[in-house]
Write a protein that holds these residues in place. Structure first.
Motif, PDB file in Angstrom:
ATOM      1  N   ASP A  37       9.369   1.839  -7.948  1.00 59.29           N
ATOM      2  CA  ASP A  37       8.743   2.367  -9.160  1.00 59.29           C
ATOM      3  C   ASP A  37       7.285   1.937  -9.238  1.00 59.29           C
ATOM      4  OD1 ASP A  37      11.020   3.734  -9.777  1.00 59.29           O
ATOM      5  OD2 ASP A  37      11.519   2.557 -11.551  1.00 59.29           O
ATOM      6  N   LEU A  38       6.517   2.445  -8.272  1.00 63.60           N
ATOM      7  CA  LEU A  38       5.130   2.027  -8.110  1.00 63.60           C
ATOM      8  C   LEU A  38       4.152   2.801  -8.989  1.00 63.60           C
ATOM      9  CD1 LEU A  38       5.082   1.682  -4.215  1.00 63.60           C
ATOM     10  CD2 LEU A  38       5.733  -0.021  -5.937  1.00 63.60           C
ATOM     11  N   LEU A  39       4.185   4.141  -8.947  1.00 59.22           N
ATOM     12  CA  LEU A  39       3.112   4.931  -9.548  1.00 59.22           C
ATOM     13  C   LEU A  39       3.457   5.612 -10.869  1.00 59.22           C
ATOM     14  CD1 LEU A  39       1.635   6.651  -6.350  1.00 59.22           C
ATOM     15  CD2 LEU A  39       1.058   4.425  -7.361  1.00 59.22           C
ATOM     16  N   TYR A  40       4.637   6.173 -10.977  1.00 62.39           N
ATOM     17  CA  TYR A  40       4.973   7.002 -12.121  1.00 62.39           C
ATOM     18  C   TYR A  40       5.713   6.197 -13.186  1.00 62.39           C
ATOM     19  CZ  TYR A  40       6.984  10.972 -14.690  1.00 62.39           C
ATOM     20  OH  TYR A  40       7.370  11.855 -15.657  1.00 62.39           O
ATOM     21  N   HIS A  41       5.443   6.491 -14.453  1.00 61.69           N
ATOM     22  CA  HIS A  41       6.076   5.739 -15.545  1.00 61.69           C
ATOM     23  C   HIS A  41       7.477   6.232 -15.877  1.00 61.69           C
ATOM     24  CE1 HIS A  41       4.436   9.148 -17.727  1.00 61.69           C
ATOM     25  NE2 HIS A  41       5.210   8.851 -18.736  1.00 61.69           N
ATOM     26  N   GLY A  42       7.820   7.423 -15.441  1.00 60.98           N
ATOM     27  CA  GLY A  42       9.159   7.952 -15.695  1.00 60.98           C
ATOM     28  C   GLY A  42       9.252   8.611 -17.061  1.00 60.98           C
ATOM     29  N   GLU A  78       8.384  11.885  -3.136  1.00 56.98           N
ATOM     30  CA  GLU A  78       7.693  12.154  -1.875  1.00 56.98           C
ATOM     31  C   GLU A  78       6.201  12.362  -2.072  1.00 56.98           C
ATOM     32  OE1 GLU A  78       9.560  15.177   0.501  1.00 56.98           O
ATOM     33  OE2 GLU A  78      11.533  14.309   0.169  1.00 56.98           O
ATOM     34  N   VAL A  79       5.808  12.939  -3.189  1.00 61.22           N
ATOM     35  CA  VAL A  79       4.387  13.150  -3.440  1.00 61.22           C
ATOM     36  C   VAL A  79       3.646  11.814  -3.577  1.00 61.22           C
ATOM     37  CG1 VAL A  79       4.552  13.347  -5.971  1.00 61.22           C
ATOM     38  CG2 VAL A  79       2.751  14.576  -4.727  1.00 61.22           C
ATOM     39  N   ASP A  80       4.331  10.772  -4.043  1.00 57.11           N
ATOM     40  CA  ASP A  80       3.712   9.444  -4.134  1.00 57.11           C
ATOM     41  C   ASP A  80       3.358   8.923  -2.745  1.00 57.11           C
ATOM     42  OD1 ASP A  80       4.229   9.649  -6.843  1.00 57.11           O
ATOM     43  OD2 ASP A  80       5.998   8.359  -6.772  1.00 57.11           O
ATOM     44  N   GLU A  85      -0.424   4.398   1.696  1.00 59.93           N
ATOM     45  CA  GLU A  85      -0.663   4.343   3.145  1.00 59.93           C
ATOM     46  C   GLU A  85       0.328   3.457   3.901  1.00 59.93           C
ATOM     47  OE1 GLU A  85      -4.734   3.091   3.324  1.00 59.93           O
ATOM     48  OE2 GLU A  85      -5.462   4.987   2.494  1.00 59.93           O
ATOM     49  N   PHE A  86       1.460   3.178   3.308  1.00 58.68           N
ATOM     50  CA  PHE A  86       2.535   2.439   3.967  1.00 58.68           C
ATOM     51  C   PHE A  86       3.845   3.034   3.480  1.00 58.68           C
ATOM     52  CE2 PHE A  86       0.971   0.197   0.263  1.00 58.68           C
ATOM     53  CZ  PHE A  86       2.107   0.030  -0.513  1.00 58.68           C
ATOM     54  N   ALA A  87       4.915   2.805   4.206  1.00 60.15           N
ATOM     55  CA  ALA A  87       6.202   3.436   3.900  1.00 60.15           C
ATOM     56  C   ALA A  87       6.785   2.927   2.583  1.00 60.15           C
ATOM     57  CB  ALA A  87       7.186   3.183   5.031  1.00 60.15           C
ATOM     58  N   ILE A  88       7.185   3.876   1.718  1.00 62.14           N
ATOM     59  CA  ILE A  88       7.801   3.505   0.436  1.00 62.14           C
ATOM     60  C   ILE A  88       9.112   4.252   0.177  1.00 62.14           C
ATOM     61  CG2 ILE A  88       5.590   2.939  -0.639  1.00 62.14           C
ATOM     62  CD1 ILE A  88       5.883   5.606  -2.250  1.00 62.14           C
ATOM     63  N   MET A  89       9.584   5.047   1.119  1.00 65.40           N
ATOM     64  CA  MET A  89      10.710   5.926   0.830  1.00 65.40           C
ATOM     65  C   MET A  89      12.076   5.395   1.262  1.00 65.40           C
ATOM     66  SD  MET A  89       9.146   8.131  -0.898  1.00 65.40           S
ATOM     67  CE  MET A  89      10.462   9.280  -1.210  1.00 65.40           C
ATOM     68  N   GLY A  90      12.142   4.206   1.820  1.00 68.69           N
ATOM     69  CA  GLY A  90      13.435   3.643   2.207  1.00 68.69           C
ATOM     70  C   GLY A  90      14.230   3.203   0.992  1.00 68.69           C
ATOM     71  N   GLU A  91      15.529   3.462   0.995  1.00 72.80           N
ATOM     72  CA  GLU A  91      16.392   3.076  -0.123  1.00 72.80           C
ATOM     73  C   GLU A  91      16.596   1.558  -0.204  1.00 72.80           C
ATOM     74  OE1 GLU A  91      17.903   4.890  -2.595  1.00 72.80           O
ATOM     75  OE2 GLU A  91      16.717   6.566  -1.887  1.00 72.80           O
ATOM     76  N   TYR A  92      16.549   0.904   0.948  1.00 73.56           N
ATOM     77  CA  TYR A  92      16.721  -0.545   0.979  1.00 73.56           C
ATOM     78  C   TYR A  92      16.113  -1.068   2.275  1.00 73.56           C
ATOM     79  CZ  TYR A  92      20.532   0.207   4.275  1.00 73.56           C
ATOM     80  OH  TYR A  92      21.275   0.574   5.370  1.00 73.56           O
ATOM     81  N   ALA A  93      15.973  -2.360   2.335  1.00 71.35           N
ATOM     82  CA  ALA A  93      15.528  -3.029   3.561  1.00 71.35           C
ATOM     83  C   ALA A  93      16.243  -4.365   3.648  1.00 71.35           C
ATOM     84  CB  ALA A  93      14.016  -3.228   3.555  1.00 71.35           C
ATOM     85  N   ILE A  94      16.428  -4.826   4.869  1.00 70.41           N
ATOM     86  CA  ILE A  94      17.042  -6.129   5.092  1.00 70.41           C
ATOM     87  C   ILE A  94      16.047  -6.989   5.857  1.00 70.41           C
ATOM     88  CG2 ILE A  94      18.929  -7.383   6.197  1.00 70.41           C
ATOM     89  CD1 ILE A  94      20.641  -4.839   5.778  1.00 70.41           C
ATOM     90  N   LEU A  95      15.762  -8.152   5.311  1.00 72.66           N
ATOM     91  CA  LEU A  95      14.860  -9.117   5.931  1.00 72.66           C
ATOM     92  C   LEU A  95      15.645 -10.362   6.308  1.00 72.66           C
ATOM     93  CD1 LEU A  95      11.996  -9.100   3.277  1.00 72.66           C
ATOM     94  CD2 LEU A  95      11.937  -8.018   5.510  1.00 72.66           C
ATOM     95  N   LEU A  96      15.129 -11.095   7.266  1.00 75.90           N
ATOM     96  CA  LEU A  96      15.673 -12.411   7.567  1.00 75.90           C
ATOM     97  C   LEU A  96      14.695 -13.445   7.032  1.00 75.90           C
ATOM     98  CD1 LEU A  96      16.983 -11.954  11.209  1.00 75.90           C
ATOM     99  CD2 LEU A  96      18.308 -12.071   9.101  1.00 75.90           C
ATOM    100  N   HIS A  97      15.229 -14.422   6.325  1.00 74.27           N
ATOM    101  CA  HIS A  97      14.412 -15.502   5.771  1.00 74.27           C
ATOM    102  C   HIS A  97      15.163 -16.808   5.978  1.00 74.27           C
ATOM    103  CE1 HIS A  97      11.702 -17.651   3.109  1.00 74.27           C
ATOM    104  NE2 HIS A  97      12.747 -18.087   2.441  1.00 74.27           N
ATOM    105  N   GLU A  98      14.687 -17.603   6.934  1.00 78.64           N
ATOM    106  CA  GLU A  98      15.286 -18.918   7.201  1.00 78.64           C
ATOM    107  C   GLU A  98      16.814 -18.850   7.296  1.00 78.64           C
ATOM    108  OE1 GLU A  98      13.677 -21.719   4.409  1.00 78.64           O
ATOM    109  OE2 GLU A  98      11.622 -21.258   5.002  1.00 78.64           O
ATOM    110  N   GLU A  99      17.307 -18.073   8.245  1.00 79.64           N
ATOM    111  CA  GLU A  99      18.743 -17.984   8.545  1.00 79.64           C
ATOM    112  C   GLU A  99      19.565 -17.232   7.503  1.00 79.64           C
ATOM    113  OE1 GLU A  99      19.935 -19.030  11.533  1.00 79.64           O
ATOM    114  OE2 GLU A  99      17.863 -19.544  11.971  1.00 79.64           O
ATOM    115  N   ARG A 100      18.939 -16.593   6.558  1.00 78.08           N
ATOM    116  CA  ARG A 100      19.705 -15.824   5.574  1.00 78.08           C
ATOM    117  C   ARG A 100      19.150 -14.405   5.513  1.00 78.08           C
ATOM    118  NH1 ARG A 100      20.319 -19.095   1.443  1.00 78.08           N
ATOM    119  NH2 ARG A 100      19.038 -20.742   2.244  1.00 78.08           N
TER     120      ARG A 100
END
Length: 183
Positions: A37-42, A78-80, A85-100
């Motif tokens: 929810d970066l640009l539009y207020h909804g 999609e118009v946003d 200039e970087f990807a914003i359309m993924g529903e989720y992401a998984i990161l690794l942070h100190e073994e978790r």
């Protein structure tokens, strides 16, 4: 010390975004994680203070090298992506942070009441509700940084910080609201 700002529900508020980034910089954040929810207020939300979606896009684009990831919120379209200039359309992401694992999503599909498969010690991050959360349930760390522009439930505008000690929710003036140790 690796610190990451966790920002959600900007809703086009350059005022809220700038204040969160200023405080994150004071805290030594070197990376930024955006929970949608970066640009539009909804259609259900009022215009937030400093509503200027193009300026929000410019601010975020100027710091794109610091952005670890961004996920799509229910108000992101999609118009946003045409302005960002970087990807914003993924529903989720998984990161690794100190073994978790950190499962990051906006919260309109997967949320704290419908968790993905996670192991004890993992982190589930979401935005969407505009309500800050920092708690542990069933061994899973649950975190919501609140909203920098349109907080709900009587909470002030807020954002999150992730570092080796855990997660905190802070106001835009730096007052700590909640802390969650990652044990």
């Amino acid at each position: 010390m690796n610190k990451t700002a966790v920002i959600s529900d900007i809703h086009g508020s350059s005022t809220g975004l700038n204040r969160a980034l200023e405080q994150a910089d004071r805290n030594g954040a070197r990376r930024i994680l955006l929970l949608g929810d970066l640009l539009y207020h909804g259609p259900r939300n009022p215009l937030p203070e400093g509503y200027d979606p193009q300026e929000v896009a410019n601010i975020l684009n100027s710091r794109k090298a610091e952005i670890v990831l961004a996920v799509r919120g229910n108000c992101d379209a999609e118009v946003d992506q045409m302005l960002i200039e970087f990807a914003i359309m993924g529903e989720y992401a998984i990161l690794l942070h100190e073994e978790r694992r950190i499962f990051a999503t906006h919260g309109h599909h997967r949320h704290m009441e419908d968790l993905p498969d996670l192991l004890p010690g993992d982190v589930f991050m979401q935005g969407h509700t505009h309500l800050p959360v920092a708690e542990k349930r069933g061994g899973i760390h649950l975190f919501n940084p609140g909203s920098v522009s349109l907080p709900k439930g009587g909470w002030p505008p807020s954002f999150g910080m992730l570092d080796e000690n855990g997660l905190t929710v802070q106001t835009l003036d730096g007052t700590e609201l909640m802390r969650l140790a990652l044990d």
